[in-house]
Design a protein around this motif. Structure first.
Motif, PDB file in Angstrom:
ATOM      1  N   VAL A   1      59.007  67.977  29.173  1.00  0.00           N
ATOM      2  CA  VAL A   1      60.081  67.782  30.141  1.00  0.00           C
ATOM      3  C   VAL A   1      59.778  66.492  30.889  1.00  0.00           C
ATOM      4  N   GLU A   2      60.726  65.564  30.886  1.00  0.00           N
ATOM      5  CA  GLU A   2      60.536  64.294  31.585  1.00  0.00           C
ATOM      6  C   GLU A   2      61.195  64.378  32.956  1.00  0.00           C
ATOM      7  N   TRP A   3      60.411  64.025  33.985  1.00  0.00           N
ATOM      8  CA  TRP A   3      60.832  64.151  35.379  1.00  0.00           C
ATOM      9  C   TRP A   3      61.025  62.800  36.056  1.00  0.00           C
ATOM     10  N   GLY A   4      60.984  61.721  35.305  1.00  0.00           N
ATOM     11  CA  GLY A   4      60.960  60.404  35.926  1.00  0.00           C
ATOM     12  C   GLY A   4      62.311  59.775  36.167  1.00  0.00           C
TER      13      GLY A   4
ATOM     14  N   GLY B   1      61.235  49.446  20.987  1.00  0.00           N
ATOM     15  CA  GLY B   1      60.231  48.465  21.402  1.00  0.00           C
ATOM     16  C   GLY B   1      60.618  47.759  22.685  1.00  0.00           C
ATOM     17  N   PHE B   2      61.908  47.448  22.838  1.00  0.00           N
ATOM     18  CA  PHE B   2      62.363  46.810  24.082  1.00  0.00           C
ATOM     19  C   PHE B   2      62.314  47.777  25.256  1.00  0.00           C
ATOM     20  N   ARG B   3      62.550  49.069  25.000  1.00  0.00           N
ATOM     21  CA  ARG B   3      62.404  50.041  26.085  1.00  0.00           C
ATOM     22  C   ARG B   3      60.975  50.044  26.600  1.00  0.00           C
ATOM     23  N   ALA B   4      59.987  49.983  25.690  1.00  0.00           N
ATOM     24  CA  ALA B   4      58.587  49.943  26.115  1.00  0.00           C
ATOM     25  C   ALA B   4      58.293  48.667  26.895  1.00  0.00           C
ATOM     26  N   ALA B   5      58.834  47.536  26.413  1.00  0.00           N
ATOM     27  CA  ALA B   5      58.630  46.274  27.137  1.00  0.00           C
ATOM     28  C   ALA B   5      59.262  46.337  28.513  1.00  0.00           C
TER      29      ALA B   5
ATOM     30  N   PRO C   1      58.043  56.359  28.399  1.00  0.00           N
ATOM     31  CA  PRO C   1      58.786  57.619  28.486  1.00  0.00           C
ATOM     32  C   PRO C   1      60.042  57.542  27.625  1.00  0.00           C
ATOM     33  N   ASN C   2      60.531  58.699  27.192  1.00  0.00           N
ATOM     34  CA  ASN C   2      61.728  58.719  26.354  1.00  0.00           C
ATOM     35  C   ASN C   2      63.002  58.462  27.158  1.00  0.00           C
ATOM     36  N   ALA C   3      62.998  58.862  28.423  1.00  0.00           N
ATOM     37  CA  ALA C   3      64.239  58.811  29.207  1.00  0.00           C
ATOM     38  C   ALA C   3      64.420  57.509  29.966  1.00  0.00           C
ATOM     39  N   VAL C   4      63.350  56.845  30.356  1.00  0.00           N
ATOM     40  CA  VAL C   4      63.440  55.605  31.127  1.00  0.00           C
ATOM     41  C   VAL C   4      62.450  54.586  30.568  1.00  0.00           C
TER      42      VAL C   4
ATOM     43  N   THR D   1      70.961  68.027  21.680  1.00  0.00           N
ATOM     44  CA  THR D   1      71.236  66.601  21.839  1.00  0.00           C
ATOM     45  C   THR D   1      70.731  66.186  23.214  1.00  0.00           C
ATOM     46  N   SER D   2      70.552  64.891  23.399  1.00  0.00           N
ATOM     47  CA  SER D   2      70.006  64.411  24.670  1.00  0.00           C
ATOM     48  C   SER D   2      70.942  64.702  25.840  1.00  0.00           C
ATOM     49  N   THR D   3      72.257  64.761  25.594  1.00  0.00           N
ATOM     50  CA  THR D   3      73.205  64.990  26.684  1.00  0.00           C
ATOM     51  C   THR D   3      73.436  66.474  26.969  1.00  0.00           C
TER      52      THR D   3
END
Length: 393
Positions: free
Chosen positions: A94-97, A235-239, A254-257, A61-63
């Motif tokens: 691995v996302e580092w952002g 879509g709003f996350r991308a925007a 990115p998936n995390a931010v 899971t993400s958490t």
């Protein structure tokens, strides 16, 4: 030893719970001593590339698919440096952002248990520097009897068992317009033909906070209802990523931010466990995304963004919250999370604090497969360039 000589490489790690997250913590020196590229090491260790992470120690899971690489800090303003990584589950990435406040609480307890910081009284402060973002945080860890505890009775919404009490403080300033990248407290954002009212905030982490009513939501949806709306919210996350300057238009986000949340007024709802939360018991309803699903509660960096927006005039959160003052009670899927802040003489937010709980779950030696990409010792790629592992010179 090279990856071609051995099928696995061994590395020591601590498995910690911080708040509502679980995080594998590695000493930076141990990571440097392995021959593997950092991303490959972590993907292989946690079992990325399989939605069950069955051949690794990730929690699927993400958490629970998170890591931190920790060392003493060389920065005079910090005691401990930590590099946070959000490890992909189905995707080998691995996302580092970004940063993780829940894992930061675990890092604080880990630092005391490992002797990285000297214990100082019944409560010990630890100054943290998040290497990913440069953010300054601090924790105050309960150290009764001047000892680093193994467990405690502090509880947080979303976790039934207790842990060591930890106060987590995000150092500001977080103010308007500094914490609002577009210079606007509230703006119109469109994604996939849907138009929403939103606040673009960068405090704790980059975030887009969407007014629930503008997209026919309430902010009190269940995890299943959030899943039904995931394509729209993605879509709003991308925007939001474009408005934060994280990506160019048309590029995948990115998936995390940025952290993506739906904000609504307080109303009666039931938690994911079926408990009734009445409108009078909290100030604003929030449903956050975590990677590709509803967050089971709220990430602490997201809570900082929500609190900062609550403190600033004209934002989506400010317009929807009930009550006032410098405390915000956030209604989440797991229950009510309380956030406090202090303000400067100019009215900006100086710091944001939350009360959490942490506990060490295991101390382990991981046997990590060596198959993967070519070696890149000492650095790891992340948005905006490379960052050194937090190893003191």
């Amino acid at each position: 030893m090279s990856p071609t000589e051995e099928a696995t490489v061994d590395i020591a790690a601590a498995w910690m719970r911080g708040g509502t997250s679980k995080c594998w913590i590695f000493a930076a020196e141990a990571v440097e001593a392995t021959p593997l590229d950092l991303d490959v090491l972590l993907e292989n260790a946690l079992g990325s590339g399989d939605h069950r992470q069955i051949d690794g120690v990730g929690g699927a899971t993400s958490t629970t698919s998170k890591i931190a690489v920790v060392s003493r800090s060389t920065d005079p303003g910090a005691d401990v440096d930590y590099l946070f990584g959000q490890v992909g589950i189905e995707d080998r990435v691995v996302e580092w952002g970004s940063n993780c406040g829940n894992c930061a609480t675990a890092v604080g307890l880990y630092a005391l248990q490992e002797g990285l910081v000297a214990i100082d009284g019944e409560t010990t402060p630890v100054r943290l520097r998040n290497v990913n973002t440069g953010a300054a945080l601090s924790v105050a860890v309960a150290t009764p009897g001047r000892r680093a505890p193994q467990d405690g009775e502090a509880r947080v919404p979303g976790v039934e068992s207790g842990g060591v009490p930890v106060e987590l403080i995000f150092q500001g300033p977080f103010d308007f317009p500094g914490a609002f990248p577009t210079g606007q407290a509230r703006e119109v954002v469109s994604a996939g033909g849907v138009v929403a009212e939103a606040s673009i905030v960068n405090a704790g982490a980059p975030a887009i906070l969407i007014e629930a009513g503008s997209i026919a939501m309430s902010g009190t949806e269940s995890a299943a209802e959030i899943a039904e709306r995931l394509p729209m919210l993605t879509g709003f996350r991308a925007a939001g990523a474009v408005r934060h300057g994280l990506i160019l238009p048309g590029r995948p986000a990115p998936n995390a931010v940025p952290k993506t949340g739906v904000i609504g007024p307080a109303r009666d709802y039931r938690t994911s466990d079926g408990a009734l939360v009445q409108a009078r018991d909290y100030d604003v309803a929030v449903r956050m995304l975590s990677m590709h699903a509803a967050h089971p509660a709220i990430g602490l960096t997201s809570a900082v963004a929500v609190a900062t927006a609550a403190a600033a005039p004209g934002t989506v959160v400010r317009s929807l919250r009930s009550g006032g003052g410098r405390t915000l009670r956030i209604g989440t899927l797991s229950g009510v999370v309380e956030v406090d802040w202090t303000t400067s003489s100019g009215g900006g937010v100086d710091r944001v604090s939350l009360h959490r709980a942490a506990r060490r779950l295991a101390t382990a030696v991981l046997h990590v497969p060596t198959a993967g990409d070519p070696v890149r010792l000492g650095t790891t790629e992340r948005p905006g360039g490379t960052v050194e592992l937090p190893v003191p010179a």
